[in-house]
Design a protein around this motif. Sequence first.
Motif, PDB file in Angstrom:
ATOM      1  N   ARG A  58       0.828  -1.217   0.000  1.00  0.00           N
ATOM      2  CA  ARG A  58       0.000   0.000   0.000  1.00  0.00           C
ATOM      3  C   ARG A  58       0.862   1.267   0.000  1.00  0.00           C
ATOM      4  O   ARG A  58       0.468   2.288  -0.553  1.00  0.00           O
ATOM      5  N   THR A  61       1.429   2.035  -3.589  1.00  0.00           N
ATOM      6  CA  THR A  61       0.286   2.057  -4.506  1.00  0.00           C
ATOM      7  C   THR A  61      -0.787   3.032  -4.017  1.00  0.00           C
ATOM      8  O   THR A  61      -0.878   4.152  -4.483  1.00  0.00           O
ATOM      9  N   MET A  62      -1.584   2.594  -3.060  1.00  0.00           N
ATOM     10  CA  MET A  62      -2.718   3.388  -2.591  1.00  0.00           C
ATOM     11  C   MET A  62      -2.307   4.684  -1.888  1.00  0.00           C
ATOM     12  O   MET A  62      -2.916   5.737  -2.111  1.00  0.00           O
ATOM     13  N   GLU A  76      -4.743   1.193  -7.212  1.00  0.00           N
ATOM     14  CA  GLU A  76      -5.208  -0.155  -6.959  1.00  0.00           C
ATOM     15  C   GLU A  76      -5.490  -0.867  -8.266  1.00  0.00           C
ATOM     16  O   GLU A  76      -5.550  -0.235  -9.320  1.00  0.00           O
ATOM     17  N   ARG A  78      -8.103  -2.472 -10.344  1.00  0.00           N
ATOM     18  CA  ARG A  78      -9.534  -2.622 -10.588  1.00  0.00           C
ATOM     19  C   ARG A  78      -9.852  -1.939 -11.904  1.00  0.00           C
ATOM     20  O   ARG A  78      -9.092  -1.103 -12.389  1.00  0.00           O
TER      21      ARG A  78
END
Length: 81
Positions: A58, A61-62, A76, A78
Motif C-alpha cells: 500500500r 500504490t494506494m 489499486e 480494478r
Amino acid sequence: RQLLLQRFYQLVALMQREGVTILAGTDLGLRDIYPGFSVHDELQLLVKAGFTPAEALRSATMAPAAWMGVREVSGEIRKGA
C-alpha cells in the motif's frame, strides 16, 4: 552501518505506529539504484521494519495515489484505475 540500519528500522516502525503516512519511492539517479528493482528492495526493507507485506505494498500504490489526489483513478488494481 548495521547499527544505523537498525535505528532506521526502529524510526520507521515508530513513525508508522504514530500514524505517519509512509510513501515508498526510492531515489533515482544514485549509483546502483535502478527503476523497478529498487522499489522491490525498499518494500522488503519496510517489511523488515515491521510493516506487513500488504502495508508495504500500500505504501507504493494506494498511499501515493491518495497523497497526489488521484485515489479514485489510481493506486489499486480494478477496472478504471
